[in-house]
Design a protein around this motif. Structure first.
Motif, PDB file in Angstrom:
ATOM      1  N   GLY A 161      10.732   8.972  18.418  1.00  0.00           N
ATOM      2  CA  GLY A 161      11.027   7.733  17.724  1.00  0.00           C
ATOM      3  C   GLY A 161      10.329   6.543  18.359  1.00  0.00           C
ATOM      4  N   ASP A 162      10.315   6.493  19.681  1.00  0.00           N
ATOM      5  CA  ASP A 162       9.582   5.427  20.373  1.00  0.00           C
ATOM      6  C   ASP A 162       8.088   5.559  20.124  1.00  0.00           C
ATOM      7  OD1 ASP A 162      11.781   4.100  21.562  1.00  0.00           O
ATOM      8  OD2 ASP A 162      11.887   5.626  23.125  1.00  0.00           O
ATOM      9  N   GLU A 163       7.615   6.798  20.117  1.00  0.00           N
ATOM     10  CA  GLU A 163       6.186   7.045  19.925  1.00  0.00           C
ATOM     11  C   GLU A 163       5.704   6.534  18.572  1.00  0.00           C
ATOM     12  OE1 GLU A 163       3.161  10.704  19.022  1.00  0.00           O
ATOM     13  OE2 GLU A 163       5.041  11.172  20.046  1.00  0.00           O
ATOM     14  N   LEU A 164       6.498   6.761  17.523  1.00  0.00           N
ATOM     15  CA  LEU A 164       6.094   6.297  16.199  1.00  0.00           C
ATOM     16  C   LEU A 164       5.842   4.801  16.205  1.00  0.00           C
ATOM     17  CD1 LEU A 164       5.674   6.765  13.156  1.00  0.00           C
ATOM     18  CD2 LEU A 164       8.136   6.422  12.850  1.00  0.00           C
ATOM     19  N   ASP A 218       7.671  18.485  20.343  1.00  0.00           N
ATOM     20  CA  ASP A 218       7.357  17.105  20.616  1.00  0.00           C
ATOM     21  C   ASP A 218       5.884  16.997  21.003  1.00  0.00           C
ATOM     22  OD1 ASP A 218       7.118  17.927  23.239  1.00  0.00           O
ATOM     23  OD2 ASP A 218       8.995  17.019  23.906  1.00  0.00           O
ATOM     24  N   ARG A 219       5.454  15.824  21.434  1.00  0.00           N
ATOM     25  CA  ARG A 219       4.035  15.607  21.719  1.00  0.00           C
ATOM     26  C   ARG A 219       3.541  16.516  22.837  1.00  0.00           C
ATOM     27  NH1 ARG A 219       1.433   9.544  22.261  1.00  0.00           N
ATOM     28  NH2 ARG A 219      -0.702  10.101  21.649  1.00  0.00           N
ATOM     29  N   ALA A 220       4.432  16.881  23.741  1.00  0.00           N
ATOM     30  CA  ALA A 220       4.054  17.746  24.861  1.00  0.00           C
ATOM     31  C   ALA A 220       4.232  19.223  24.534  1.00  0.00           C
ATOM     32  CB  ALA A 220       4.879  17.383  26.095  1.00  0.00           C
ATOM     33  N   GLY A 221       4.652  19.511  23.284  1.00  0.00           N
ATOM     34  CA  GLY A 221       4.810  20.898  22.894  1.00  0.00           C
ATOM     35  C   GLY A 221       6.166  21.487  23.201  1.00  0.00           C
ATOM     36  N   ARG A 245      -1.628   8.125   8.945  1.00  0.00           N
ATOM     37  CA  ARG A 245      -1.929   9.327   9.729  1.00  0.00           C
ATOM     38  C   ARG A 245      -0.982   9.448  10.922  1.00  0.00           C
ATOM     39  NH1 ARG A 245      -7.453   8.847   7.960  1.00  0.00           N
ATOM     40  NH2 ARG A 245      -7.852   7.171   9.452  1.00  0.00           N
ATOM     41  N   VAL A 246      -0.635   8.314  11.520  1.00  0.00           N
ATOM     42  CA  VAL A 246       0.333   8.330  12.621  1.00  0.00           C
ATOM     43  C   VAL A 246       1.677   8.855  12.119  1.00  0.00           C
ATOM     44  CG1 VAL A 246       1.692   6.873  14.182  1.00  0.00           C
ATOM     45  CG2 VAL A 246      -0.773   6.517  13.983  1.00  0.00           C
ATOM     46  N   CYS A 247       2.124   8.365  10.969  1.00  0.00           N
ATOM     47  CA  CYS A 247       3.401   8.832  10.406  1.00  0.00           C
ATOM     48  C   CYS A 247       3.358  10.330  10.149  1.00  0.00           C
ATOM     49  CB  CYS A 247       3.703   8.079   9.115  1.00  0.00           C
ATOM     50  SG  CYS A 247       4.016   6.309   9.318  1.00  0.00           S
ATOM     51  N   ASP A 248       2.260  10.804   9.558  1.00  0.00           N
ATOM     52  CA  ASP A 248       2.115  12.241   9.310  1.00  0.00           C
ATOM     53  C   ASP A 248       2.204  13.031  10.612  1.00  0.00           C
ATOM     54  OD1 ASP A 248       1.952  12.397   6.575  1.00  0.00           O
ATOM     55  OD2 ASP A 248      -0.238  12.439   6.493  1.00  0.00           O
ATOM     56  N   ASP A 249       1.485  12.580  11.625  1.00  0.00           N
ATOM     57  CA  ASP A 249       1.426  13.321  12.887  1.00  0.00           C
ATOM     58  C   ASP A 249       2.802  13.427  13.532  1.00  0.00           C
ATOM     59  OD1 ASP A 249      -0.041  14.558  15.154  1.00  0.00           O
ATOM     60  OD2 ASP A 249       0.606  12.753  16.214  1.00  0.00           O
ATOM     61  N   VAL A 250       3.523  12.315  13.564  1.00  0.00           N
ATOM     62  CA  VAL A 250       4.834  12.313  14.215  1.00  0.00           C
ATOM     63  C   VAL A 250       5.840  13.154  13.434  1.00  0.00           C
ATOM     64  CG1 VAL A 250       6.796  10.860  14.848  1.00  0.00           C
ATOM     65  CG2 VAL A 250       4.473  10.099  15.369  1.00  0.00           C
ATOM     66  N   VAL A 258       0.858  -1.177   0.000  1.00  0.00           N
ATOM     67  CA  VAL A 258       0.000   0.000   0.000  1.00  0.00           C
ATOM     68  C   VAL A 258       0.899   1.233   0.000  1.00  0.00           C
ATOM     69  CG1 VAL A 258      -1.870   1.215   1.160  1.00  0.00           C
ATOM     70  CG2 VAL A 258      -1.697  -1.264   1.382  1.00  0.00           C
ATOM     71  N   THR A 259       0.663   2.152  -0.922  1.00  0.00           N
ATOM     72  CA  THR A 259       1.466   3.369  -0.980  1.00  0.00           C
ATOM     73  C   THR A 259       0.578   4.584  -0.780  1.00  0.00           C
ATOM     74  OG1 THR A 259       1.248   3.583  -3.383  1.00  0.00           O
ATOM     75  CG2 THR A 259       3.109   2.299  -2.551  1.00  0.00           C
ATOM     76  N   ALA A 260       1.134   5.627  -0.197  1.00  0.00           N
ATOM     77  CA  ALA A 260       0.401   6.865   0.033  1.00  0.00           C
ATOM     78  C   ALA A 260       1.381   8.023   0.073  1.00  0.00           C
ATOM     79  CB  ALA A 260      -0.391   6.788   1.338  1.00  0.00           C
ATOM     80  N   VAL A 261       0.925   9.193  -0.320  1.00  0.00           N
ATOM     81  CA  VAL A 261       1.752  10.390  -0.237  1.00  0.00           C
ATOM     82  C   VAL A 261       1.596  10.996   1.149  1.00  0.00           C
ATOM     83  CG1 VAL A 261       1.675  10.868  -2.693  1.00  0.00           C
ATOM     84  CG2 VAL A 261      -0.089  11.809  -1.208  1.00  0.00           C
ATOM     85  N   PRO A 262       2.629  11.613   1.684  1.00  0.00           N
ATOM     86  CA  PRO A 262       2.549  12.229   3.007  1.00  0.00           C
ATOM     87  C   PRO A 262       1.792  13.553   2.962  1.00  0.00           C
ATOM     88  CG  PRO A 262       4.695  12.627   2.075  1.00  0.00           C
ATOM     89  CD  PRO A 262       3.983  11.740   1.097  1.00  0.00           C
TER      90      PRO A 262
END
Length: 283
Positions: free
Chosen positions: A133-136, A165-168, A151-156, A14-18
């Motif tokens: 990196g761990d979060e991904l 980072d996730r905490a801003g 969507r996870v890849c995009d978000d990270v 499966v391929t997708a653009v970011p």
């Protein structure tokens, strides 16, 4: 999104653009799921992208690194620089994960480091990206749909670009890429790797802009331009083929001591450039 699937054994790609903000440094995402195969070895071949793969389920076991001096290792999310030789990865018969096609320019944009620091080296993604990196890897494990995974890849990755980072909290990444470097990379890709150093360096305006930004004196700029021109115009050495068909290996005699090498004296071969001698005589 493009999907290709076969059955028995199961192969799914499966391929997708970011996200748009990422497209200057990430060409695409590739999701893969392979099952029902006998165990084997996968060859990770060189390409124009950095290796950036997060496993889902099974870890990624590299049994032979591109640099033989680096020991084999197992990764949750493997991150590697450009390479000139293949890596060997254990294939247990079931593989699942996401590959992120990151360009060399992306190393600087996302992580604040030049791609050369990762040349021929494999590391855990968290070692360069920190907790992100761990979060991904952790967020990809419970997901089942490819859309959710992308969507996870995009978000990270978007948070790395946004320097938080996730905490801003502020991230050290996001160093901008010099325009002339980005232009040179586009030229390399467009030419399929065939553009010469001379052609890349011919854009003297870009060289001058870079030199001025670095505060370099005029004499240094002139030396660089001259050196690049000399390199581009220098013919590579010409090597003539040596005919070894008359070399009689059964006539080669063992060396008499440890400081020598085996010898076969033959004036005819010597005229062709084949010279066998001892280390002592070579001095």
């Amino acid at each position: 999104m493009d999907v290709r699937m076969d059955v028995e054994p199961t192969v799914e790609w499966v391929t997708a653009v970011p996200a748009p903000v990422l497209r200057s440094v990430v060409d695409r995402y590739i999701g893969y799921r392979l099952a029902g195969f006998p165990p084997g070895v996968h060859r990770g071949l060189p390409s124009r992208h950095l290796t950036f793969i997060s496993g889902i389920g099974n870890p990624i076991e590299v049994i032979a690194q591109t640099d033989p001096s680096q020991v084999p290792d197992t990764y949750r999310c493997v991150f590697s620089g450009l390479q000139a030789s293949p890596a060997l990865i254990a294939d247990p018969g079931h593989q699942e994960g996401i590959g992120i096609e990151l360009t060399p320019l992306g190393a600087r944009v996302l992580f604040g480091m030049p791609a050369r620091e990762l040349w021929d080296t494999s590391i855990e993604f968290a070692d360069v990206a920190g907790p992100v990196g761990d979060e991904l890897w952790e967020r990809l494990q419970p997901t089942s749909s490819w859309d959710d995974r992308f969507r996870v890849c995009d978000d990270v990755l978007l948070r790395l670009v946004a320097l938080t980072d996730r905490a801003g909290r502020a991230s050290p990444a996001g160093r901008p890429v010099a325009p002339e470097l980005a232009r040179a990379w586009r030229q390399l890709v467009a030419s399929g790797g065939t553009v010469t150093v001379h052609d890349l360096a011919r854009d003297t305006h870009a060289l001058a802009e870079h030199a001025r930004a670095a505060g370099e004196p005029a004499w240094l700029q002139q030396c660089r331009t001259s050196a690049l021109a000399t390199y581009a115009n220098t013919e590579p050495p010409r090597w003539n083929r040596t005919d070894l068909s008359q070399l009689q290996l059964d006539a080669v005699v063992p060396a008499s001591d440890a400081s020598a090498t085996a010898v076969q004296w033959d004036p005819t071969l010597a005229q062709q450039g084949v010279v066998f001698t001892t280390l002592k005589a070579a001095k």
